[in-house]
Scaffold this motif. Structure first.
Motif, mmCIF file in Angstrom:
data_model
loop_
_atom_site.group_PDB
_atom_site.id
_atom_site.type_symbol
_atom_site.label_atom_id
_atom_site.label_comp_id
_atom_site.label_asym_id
_atom_site.label_seq_id
_atom_site.Cartn_x
_atom_site.Cartn_y
_atom_site.Cartn_z
ATOM 1 N N ASP A 294 -34.599 -51.272 11.706
ATOM 2 C CA ASP A 294 -34.498 -50.079 12.280
ATOM 3 C C ASP A 294 -35.972 -49.693 11.118
ATOM 4 N N GLY A 295 -37.252 -50.129 11.022
ATOM 5 C CA GLY A 295 -38.330 -50.027 10.520
ATOM 6 C C GLY A 295 -37.761 -49.434 8.161
ATOM 7 N N SER A 296 -37.158 -49.344 7.825
ATOM 8 C CA SER A 296 -37.352 -49.009 6.937
ATOM 9 C C SER A 296 -37.945 -50.457 6.136
ATOM 10 N N THR B 231 -35.786 -46.595 17.743
ATOM 11 C CA THR B 231 -35.411 -45.661 18.288
ATOM 12 C C THR B 231 -36.097 -45.413 19.790
ATOM 13 N N ALA C 157 -43.554 -51.643 9.527
ATOM 14 C CA ALA C 157 -42.727 -50.688 9.658
ATOM 15 C C ALA C 157 -42.579 -49.323 11.178
ATOM 16 N N GLN C 158 -43.395 -49.356 10.685
ATOM 17 C CA GLN C 158 -44.518 -48.626 12.284
ATOM 18 C C GLN C 158 -43.578 -49.286 13.409
ATOM 19 N N GLY D 282 -39.748 -49.422 13.627
ATOM 20 C CA GLY D 282 -39.218 -47.707 14.233
ATOM 21 C C GLY D 282 -39.201 -47.604 14.984
#
Length: 248
Positions: A140-142, A110, A102-103, A106
């Motif tokens: 998107d890391g969700s 971005t 996720a990190q 994300g």
């Protein structure tokens, strides 16, 4: 004069771009069955896998661009090996791996111009169905904590609806596999998936040590043609470090 795009529009454009890339791939289904977690991919390739082993009780499934999620898979293997060696093998968990992914996703989404066109599932089989863990990660890391089943890639909404209609909690392997295949076929009413067009693997809680195993085409045919089968038969029992996946 430089062209200005608002941050909101830029994020929306990135998300639309990633979703379109993911939807072009073939679907993957992950669902629980009575003895563990089943992974089924619409994937005729025998060299480029969509499903891979990460660690003793943990597996990885992905859709999207092969080179992008292959980088993520390799990073996950390194993370698991290092943490298992430095601390304890029990300290390597699907939740910890999902947080790492996720990190990474994300940050890529971005801070770079092009997001990864990938969607992932990280799953860990527990001592029983209540302790199984299935995490779905988007571009998107969700992160979403899933229960029962999850579908991603291709026409995921149609596949998920078919799973909702046909999934039965605690079903044996043969029934779970047939449910998954019917769900994958829901994308195209004229298409029938054969064993050679499927990639199938399980995390089998009844095994010792490494719980991940792949099912051979012959074993898949037997399961699809039977009403009930022993899930311990007919697999090759290996998940090697060179496995990847394709986006086709």
């Amino acid at each position: 004069m430089p062209f200005y795009v608002s941050p909101e529009q830029q994020m929306k454009d990135k998300a639309d771009y990633a979703r379109k890339g993911i939807s072009r791939g073939r679907s993957v289904v992950v669902l629980q069955y009575d003895d563990g977690i089943l992974f089924v991919a619409d994937n005729p390739s025998r060299a480029l896998h969509k499903i891979s082993e990460i660690y003793d009780r943990i597996a990885f499934a992905a859709v999207g661009k092969y080179n992008e999620f292959e980088n993520l898979r390799l990073g996950g293997v390194r993370y698991a090996d290092i943490n298992g060696y430095q601390y304890d093998r029990r300290d390597v968990t699907a939740r910890g791996l999902a947080n790492v992914y996720a990190q990474s996703l994300g940050t890529i989404f971005t801070e770079t111009n092009k997001p990864y066109e990938v969607e992932l599932v990280v799953a860990e089989v527990g001592e029983d169905a209540e302790t199984d863990q299935i995490y779905r990660l988007t571009f998107d890391g969700s992160v979403a904590d899933e229960h029962g089943y999850v579908a991603m890639g291709g026409q995921a909404d149609a596949v998920a609806q078919a799973l909702k209609d046909g999934y039965r909690e605690g079903s044996p392997l043969a029934e779970a596999l047939r449910t998954a295949v019917r769900a994958l076929e829901a994308q195209d009413s004229d298409r029938r998936l054969e064993a050679k067009s499927l990639e199938v693997a399980v995390l089998d809680r009844n095994r010792e040590h490494r719980l991940f195993r792949r099912l051979t085409a012959r074993r898949i045919e037997d399961l699809l043609g039977s009403s009930a089968s022993d899930p311990s038969e007919g697999s090759d029992g290996s998940g090697d470090a060179s496995e990847g996946s394709d986006e086709s």
